[in-house]
Design a protein around this motif. Structure first.
Motif, PDB file in Angstrom:
ATOM      1  N   LEU A 180       0.823  -1.208   0.000  1.00  0.00           N
ATOM      2  CA  LEU A 180       0.000   0.000   0.000  1.00  0.00           C
ATOM      3  C   LEU A 180       0.860   1.262   0.000  1.00  0.00           C
ATOM      4  O   LEU A 180       0.419   2.320  -0.452  1.00  0.00           O
ATOM      5  N   GLU A 181       2.083   1.153   0.494  1.00  0.00           N
ATOM      6  CA  GLU A 181       3.004   2.286   0.408  1.00  0.00           C
ATOM      7  C   GLU A 181       3.292   2.615  -1.051  1.00  0.00           C
ATOM      8  O   GLU A 181       3.370   3.789  -1.432  1.00  0.00           O
ATOM      9  N   VAL A 182       3.419   1.599  -1.871  1.00  0.00           N
ATOM     10  CA  VAL A 182       3.586   1.821  -3.315  1.00  0.00           C
ATOM     11  C   VAL A 182       2.348   2.534  -3.857  1.00  0.00           C
ATOM     12  O   VAL A 182       2.450   3.464  -4.670  1.00  0.00           O
ATOM     13  N   GLY A 183       1.170   2.120  -3.362  1.00  0.00           N
ATOM     14  CA  GLY A 183      -0.075   2.754  -3.792  1.00  0.00           C
ATOM     15  C   GLY A 183      -0.141   4.222  -3.420  1.00  0.00           C
ATOM     16  O   GLY A 183      -0.544   5.062  -4.222  1.00  0.00           O
ATOM     17  N   PHE A 184       0.285   4.550  -2.189  1.00  0.00           N
ATOM     18  CA  PHE A 184       0.181   5.966  -1.828  1.00  0.00           C
ATOM     19  C   PHE A 184       1.241   6.813  -2.513  1.00  0.00           C
ATOM     20  O   PHE A 184       0.984   7.969  -2.868  1.00  0.00           O
ATOM     21  N   ALA A 185       2.403   6.248  -2.771  1.00  0.00           N
ATOM     22  CA  ALA A 185       3.415   7.010  -3.505  1.00  0.00           C
ATOM     23  C   ALA A 185       2.977   7.246  -4.952  1.00  0.00           C
ATOM     24  O   ALA A 185       3.148   8.350  -5.494  1.00  0.00           O
ATOM     25  N   THR A 186       2.383   6.237  -5.555  1.00  0.00           N
ATOM     26  CA  THR A 186       1.895   6.372  -6.928  1.00  0.00           C
ATOM     27  C   THR A 186       0.740   7.358  -6.992  1.00  0.00           C
ATOM     28  O   THR A 186       0.676   8.208  -7.894  1.00  0.00           O
ATOM     29  N   SER A 187      -0.172   7.269  -6.033  1.00  0.00           N
ATOM     30  CA  SER A 187      -1.298   8.207  -5.992  1.00  0.00           C
ATOM     31  C   SER A 187      -0.808   9.633  -5.831  1.00  0.00           C
ATOM     32  O   SER A 187      -1.342  10.562  -6.446  1.00  0.00           O
ATOM     33  N   LEU A 188       0.202   9.815  -5.006  1.00  0.00           N
ATOM     34  CA  LEU A 188       0.751  11.143  -4.772  1.00  0.00           C
ATOM     35  C   LEU A 188       1.320  11.731  -6.063  1.00  0.00           C
ATOM     36  O   LEU A 188       1.223  12.932  -6.309  1.00  0.00           O
ATOM     37  N   ARG A 189       1.852  10.863  -6.900  1.00  0.00           N
ATOM     38  CA  ARG A 189       2.400  11.316  -8.183  1.00  0.00           C
ATOM     39  C   ARG A 189       1.318  11.972  -9.040  1.00  0.00           C
ATOM     40  O   ARG A 189       1.581  12.918  -9.774  1.00  0.00           O
ATOM     41  N   PHE A 190       0.090  11.464  -8.946  1.00  0.00           N
ATOM     42  CA  PHE A 190      -0.993  11.959  -9.789  1.00  0.00           C
ATOM     43  C   PHE A 190      -1.944  12.919  -9.068  1.00  0.00           C
ATOM     44  O   PHE A 190      -2.872  13.438  -9.683  1.00  0.00           O
ATOM     45  N   ALA A 191      -1.732  13.155  -7.796  1.00  0.00           N
ATOM     46  CA  ALA A 191      -2.661  13.986  -7.015  1.00  0.00           C
ATOM     47  C   ALA A 191      -2.598  15.469  -7.410  1.00  0.00           C
ATOM     48  O   ALA A 191      -3.518  16.219  -7.084  1.00  0.00           O
ATOM     49  N   ASP A 192      -1.547  15.889  -8.080  1.00  0.00           N
ATOM     50  CA  ASP A 192      -1.429  17.250  -8.588  1.00  0.00           C
ATOM     51  C   ASP A 192      -1.653  18.285  -7.484  1.00  0.00           C
ATOM     52  O   ASP A 192      -2.551  19.121  -7.553  1.00  0.00           O
ATOM     53  N   GLY A 193      -0.824  18.191  -6.456  1.00  0.00           N
ATOM     54  CA  GLY A 193      -0.948  19.138  -5.349  1.00  0.00           C
ATOM     55  C   GLY A 193      -2.259  18.986  -4.607  1.00  0.00           C
ATOM     56  O   GLY A 193      -2.782  19.951  -4.063  1.00  0.00           O
ATOM     57  N   PHE A 194      -2.815  17.802  -4.604  1.00  0.00           N
ATOM     58  CA  PHE A 194      -4.095  17.454  -3.972  1.00  0.00           C
ATOM     59  C   PHE A 194      -5.277  18.154  -4.645  1.00  0.00           C
ATOM     60  O   PHE A 194      -6.352  18.260  -4.068  1.00  0.00           O
ATOM     61  N   ARG A 195      -5.092  18.581  -5.892  1.00  0.00           N
ATOM     62  CA  ARG A 195      -6.198  19.171  -6.643  1.00  0.00           C
ATOM     63  C   ARG A 195      -6.980  18.116  -7.420  1.00  0.00           C
ATOM     64  O   ARG A 195      -8.120  18.342  -7.792  1.00  0.00           O
ATOM     65  N   ASN A 196      -6.367  16.980  -7.694  1.00  0.00           N
ATOM     66  CA  ASN A 196      -7.045  15.890  -8.391  1.00  0.00           C
ATOM     67  C   ASN A 196      -7.713  15.022  -7.322  1.00  0.00           C
ATOM     68  O   ASN A 196      -7.065  14.207  -6.662  1.00  0.00           O
ATOM     69  N   VAL A 197      -9.006  15.197  -7.164  1.00  0.00           N
ATOM     70  CA  VAL A 197      -9.723  14.598  -6.029  1.00  0.00           C
ATOM     71  C   VAL A 197      -9.665  13.068  -6.015  1.00  0.00           C
ATOM     72  O   VAL A 197      -9.384  12.483  -4.965  1.00  0.00           O
ATOM     73  N   PRO A 198      -9.926  12.371  -7.114  1.00  0.00           N
ATOM     74  CA  PRO A 198      -9.866  10.899  -7.040  1.00  0.00           C
ATOM     75  C   PRO A 198      -8.495  10.372  -6.603  1.00  0.00           C
ATOM     76  O   PRO A 198      -8.407   9.458  -5.790  1.00  0.00           O
ATOM     77  N   TRP A 199      -7.428  10.954  -7.135  1.00  0.00           N
ATOM     78  CA  TRP A 199      -6.090  10.515  -6.746  1.00  0.00           C
ATOM     79  C   TRP A 199      -5.765  10.922  -5.314  1.00  0.00           C
ATOM     80  O   TRP A 199      -5.052  10.225  -4.606  1.00  0.00           O
ATOM     81  N   THR A 200      -6.286  12.056  -4.878  1.00  0.00           N
ATOM     82  CA  THR A 200      -6.087  12.478  -3.494  1.00  0.00           C
ATOM     83  C   THR A 200      -6.785  11.517  -2.540  1.00  0.00           C
ATOM     84  O   THR A 200      -6.223  11.135  -1.506  1.00  0.00           O
ATOM     85  N   ILE A 201      -7.985  11.094  -2.891  1.00  0.00           N
ATOM     86  CA  ILE A 201      -8.706  10.114  -2.063  1.00  0.00           C
ATOM     87  C   ILE A 201      -7.946   8.794  -2.039  1.00  0.00           C
ATOM     88  O   ILE A 201      -7.798   8.172  -0.981  1.00  0.00           O
ATOM     89  N   ALA A 202      -7.462   8.360  -3.202  1.00  0.00           N
ATOM     90  CA  ALA A 202      -6.680   7.115  -3.260  1.00  0.00           C
ATOM     91  C   ALA A 202      -5.448   7.229  -2.374  1.00  0.00           C
ATOM     92  O   ALA A 202      -5.104   6.282  -1.641  1.00  0.00           O
ATOM     93  N   PHE A 203      -4.780   8.389  -2.410  1.00  0.00           N
ATOM     94  CA  PHE A 203      -3.618   8.613  -1.554  1.00  0.00           C
ATOM     95  C   PHE A 203      -3.995   8.490  -0.088  1.00  0.00           C
ATOM     96  O   PHE A 203      -3.331   7.795   0.690  1.00  0.00           O
TER      97      PHE A 203
END
Length: 104
Positions: free
Chosen positions: A12-35
């Motif tokens: 899951l650490e891999v999951g949160f690091a990958t999600s963080l890559r796409f979260a775009d400063g936490f502006r991308n809501v789905p990726w932020t939730i995944a993170f």
């Protein structure tokens, strides 16, 4: 059971690091939730495993799984270089993770 929780937490650490890559400063809501889901579950599983496994060992294994998983994901999905040196170092990292489990 603690070791299984630790491995899942590391993945899951891999999951949160990958999600963080796409979260775009936490502006991308789905990726932020995944993170947020991945980081919460990962940390929770690390905490659970740390009740049984010495925390130094648990943290090293958790971080190692995340690091190794991140490198593998980067090479397979994100087009990062696959050089003999990177593969050798990755094998060494995985060997250290396995070694920590074996001396536990």
């Amino acid at each position: 059971m603690a070791w299984l929780a630790l491995v899942i937490g590391g993945l899951l650490e891999v999951g949160f690091a990958t999600s963080l890559r796409f979260a775009d400063g936490f502006r991308n809501v789905p990726w932020t939730i995944a993170f947020l889901v991945c980081v919460s579950a990962s940390m929770g599983l690390l905490e659970y495993a740390g009740r049984t496994i010495p925390m130094g060992t648990a943290y090293a294994v958790w971080a190692g799984i995340g690091a190794a998983g991140g490198v593998v994901l980067g090479m397979l999905v994100f087009g990062e270089s696959v050089s003999p040196a990177r593969v050798l170092l990755l094998v060494g990292l995985v060997g250290c993770i396995v070694g920590l489990r074996m001396v536990e």
